[in-house]
Design a protein around this motif. Sequence first.
Motif, PDB file in Angstrom:
ATOM      1  N   GLU A 134       0.825  -1.204   0.000  1.00 11.85           N
ATOM      2  CA  GLU A 134       0.000   0.000   0.000  1.00 11.85           C
ATOM      3  C   GLU A 134       0.863   1.258   0.000  1.00 11.85           C
ATOM      4  O   GLU A 134       0.577   2.230  -0.716  1.00 11.85           O
ATOM      5  N   LEU A 135       1.935   1.250   0.794  1.00 13.67           N
ATOM      6  CA  LEU A 135       2.842   2.396   0.818  1.00 13.67           C
ATOM      7  C   LEU A 135       3.514   2.560  -0.541  1.00 13.67           C
ATOM      8  O   LEU A 135       3.663   3.684  -1.045  1.00 13.67           O
ATOM      9  N   LEU A 136       3.916   1.449  -1.154  1.00 11.59           N
ATOM     10  CA  LEU A 136       4.545   1.520  -2.467  1.00 11.59           C
ATOM     11  C   LEU A 136       3.589   2.115  -3.493  1.00 11.59           C
ATOM     12  O   LEU A 136       3.993   2.943  -4.326  1.00 11.59           O
ATOM     13  N   ASP A 137       2.321   1.719  -3.445  1.00 11.13           N
ATOM     14  CA  ASP A 137       1.338   2.296  -4.367  1.00 11.13           C
ATOM     15  C   ASP A 137       1.255   3.803  -4.207  1.00 11.13           C
ATOM     16  O   ASP A 137       1.187   4.557  -5.194  1.00 11.13           O
ATOM     17  N   ASP A 138       1.266   4.270  -2.949  1.00 14.92           N
ATOM     18  CA  ASP A 138       1.211   5.720  -2.699  1.00 14.92           C
ATOM     19  C   ASP A 138       2.447   6.413  -3.256  1.00 14.92           C
ATOM     20  O   ASP A 138       2.358   7.472  -3.900  1.00 14.92           O
TER      21      ASP A 138
ATOM     22  N   GLY B 154      10.641   3.107   3.289  1.00 18.37           N
ATOM     23  CA  GLY B 154       9.426   2.815   4.036  1.00 18.37           C
ATOM     24  C   GLY B 154       9.772   2.423   5.457  1.00 18.37           C
ATOM     25  O   GLY B 154      10.826   1.813   5.711  1.00 18.37           O
ATOM     26  N   ASP B 155       8.888   2.755   6.410  1.00 19.84           N
ATOM     27  CA  ASP B 155       9.220   2.448   7.804  1.00 19.84           C
ATOM     28  C   ASP B 155       9.337   0.939   8.032  1.00 19.84           C
ATOM     29  O   ASP B 155       9.979   0.501   8.980  1.00 19.84           O
ATOM     30  N   ASP B 156       8.757   0.137   7.131  1.00 19.01           N
ATOM     31  CA  ASP B 156       8.899  -1.313   7.246  1.00 19.01           C
ATOM     32  C   ASP B 156      10.302  -1.783   6.873  1.00 19.01           C
ATOM     33  O   ASP B 156      10.712  -2.887   7.253  1.00 19.01           O
TER      34      ASP B 156
ATOM     35  N   TYR C 109      14.622  13.482   7.088  1.00 21.66           N
ATOM     36  CA  TYR C 109      13.212  13.807   7.287  1.00 21.66           C
ATOM     37  C   TYR C 109      12.426  12.554   7.627  1.00 21.66           C
ATOM     38  O   TYR C 109      12.721  11.461   7.135  1.00 21.66           O
ATOM     39  N   VAL C 110      11.431  12.731   8.478  1.00 25.55           N
ATOM     40  CA  VAL C 110      10.439  11.708   8.767  1.00 25.55           C
ATOM     41  C   VAL C 110       9.113  12.217   8.218  1.00 25.55           C
ATOM     42  O   VAL C 110       8.636  13.291   8.613  1.00 25.55           O
ATOM     43  N   LEU C 111       8.521  11.475   7.284  1.00 30.68           N
ATOM     44  CA  LEU C 111       7.328  11.938   6.581  1.00 30.68           C
ATOM     45  C   LEU C 111       6.128  11.068   6.917  1.00 30.68           C
ATOM     46  O   LEU C 111       6.233   9.840   6.966  1.00 30.68           O
ATOM     47  N   ARG C 112       4.994  11.719   7.128  1.00 29.11           N
ATOM     48  CA  ARG C 112       3.733  11.024   7.353  1.00 29.11           C
ATOM     49  C   ARG C 112       2.846  11.228   6.131  1.00 29.11           C
ATOM     50  O   ARG C 112       2.649  12.360   5.687  1.00 29.11           O
ATOM     51  N   LEU C 113       2.323  10.161   5.599  1.00 30.12           N
ATOM     52  CA  LEU C 113       1.357  10.239   4.510  1.00 30.12           C
ATOM     53  C   LEU C 113      -0.048  10.016   5.065  1.00 30.12           C
ATOM     54  O   LEU C 113      -0.216   9.224   5.982  1.00 30.12           O
TER      55      LEU C 113
END
Length: 375
Positions: free
Chosen positions: A28-32, A66-68, A105-109
């Motif tokens: 899902e993160l990759l899709d974003d 990604g945080d994963d 940077y730490v980014l929140r989507l």
Amino acid sequence: MADSIARDRLPIAEVRRGGPLIVTEDVELLDDLLRLCAAAGAEPEVHHSLPERRDGWERAPIVLVGDDAAQRCRGAVRRRGVMLVGRDQDVPDVWRRAVEIGAEYVLRLPDSEGWLVDQIANAAEGVGRPALTVGVIGGRGGSGASTLACALAVNAARAGLRTMLIDGDPLGGGIDVLLGGERAEGMRWPDFAHSKGRVGGHALEESLPSLHGLRVLSWGRDDWVVIPPRAMQAVLAAARRLGGVVVVDLPRRVDESVAEALSQLDLGLLVVPGELRAVAAAKRVASMAGMVLSDLRVVVRGPYAAGLDERWVAQALGLPLAGELPVDSGLLAAQDDGAPPGGRARDPLARFCTAFWEQALVPEGAGGRAGGGAS
């Protein structure tokens, strides 16, 4: 929004061309992230962990982890432009993970999506030093502002600078006419009227007519089209990211779109004929433009009324004198022969422009960028 670990912004002058490196197994993160790369016009390289080739990590303009995948990226070479991206960054150890991989940077989507699209696009375009952006405004109607704007752009292009001329006056009839390019293929302002997001700099440049070694964004001669401030902002920002020189021909009135253009200028030139009524009219224009533009200078054009000279006009307006625009008796004849304003290097107008750029383009540390007039 983006939470900055380092105080400095990404080193824009150091980024390299190409798409970002994405490291994640979160579908899902990759899709974003793929969607955001598409919006920025960039093609990313995707890995589930550190690339086997060491330079795959080091050469990418930016890296989105990604945080994963943070644990799998421990031990990677420290570099600028690494960002830790996820949806829930309130977990207690997120900052520890960021430090371990050297993330800036730490980014929140989805909160950071707009900011991240800009950073991806900047990296893909290889953004360096922004263009020196000069606006030209007439102190009164018929002052010769459009002619000067054209001449400045033509002269900059002849000197080998990457140059874009932008027509900011919808009632001016189209600045491409002054350059003999009203029939030239390419996009005009109406094509950008609905631009709301980011406009790619290279895409903008390639879409515009090429005239006399420069790119020109002019008005069409069809139906009236209103350019919203967001479209003006997007187009000018794209032009500036390309570097070199941007010259903007501006109207005397100041509406929201013109105010947006003024806010992106490094320097404004107010062209004022040497007569009392022109000075009175120019004072009102200077007052309006000065509410947005911090560096406004006057260019005085002769001939002069009795008792006036260029220094008197500048003093009356309370503005620094950028120079005296000489009378160029051969200008109309040159245009009839197909030469654009400033196109003949030995003519007075061209010499004025050469002197202006020699001062305005002084490198920082050697007198300051845009550091002087052409007097």
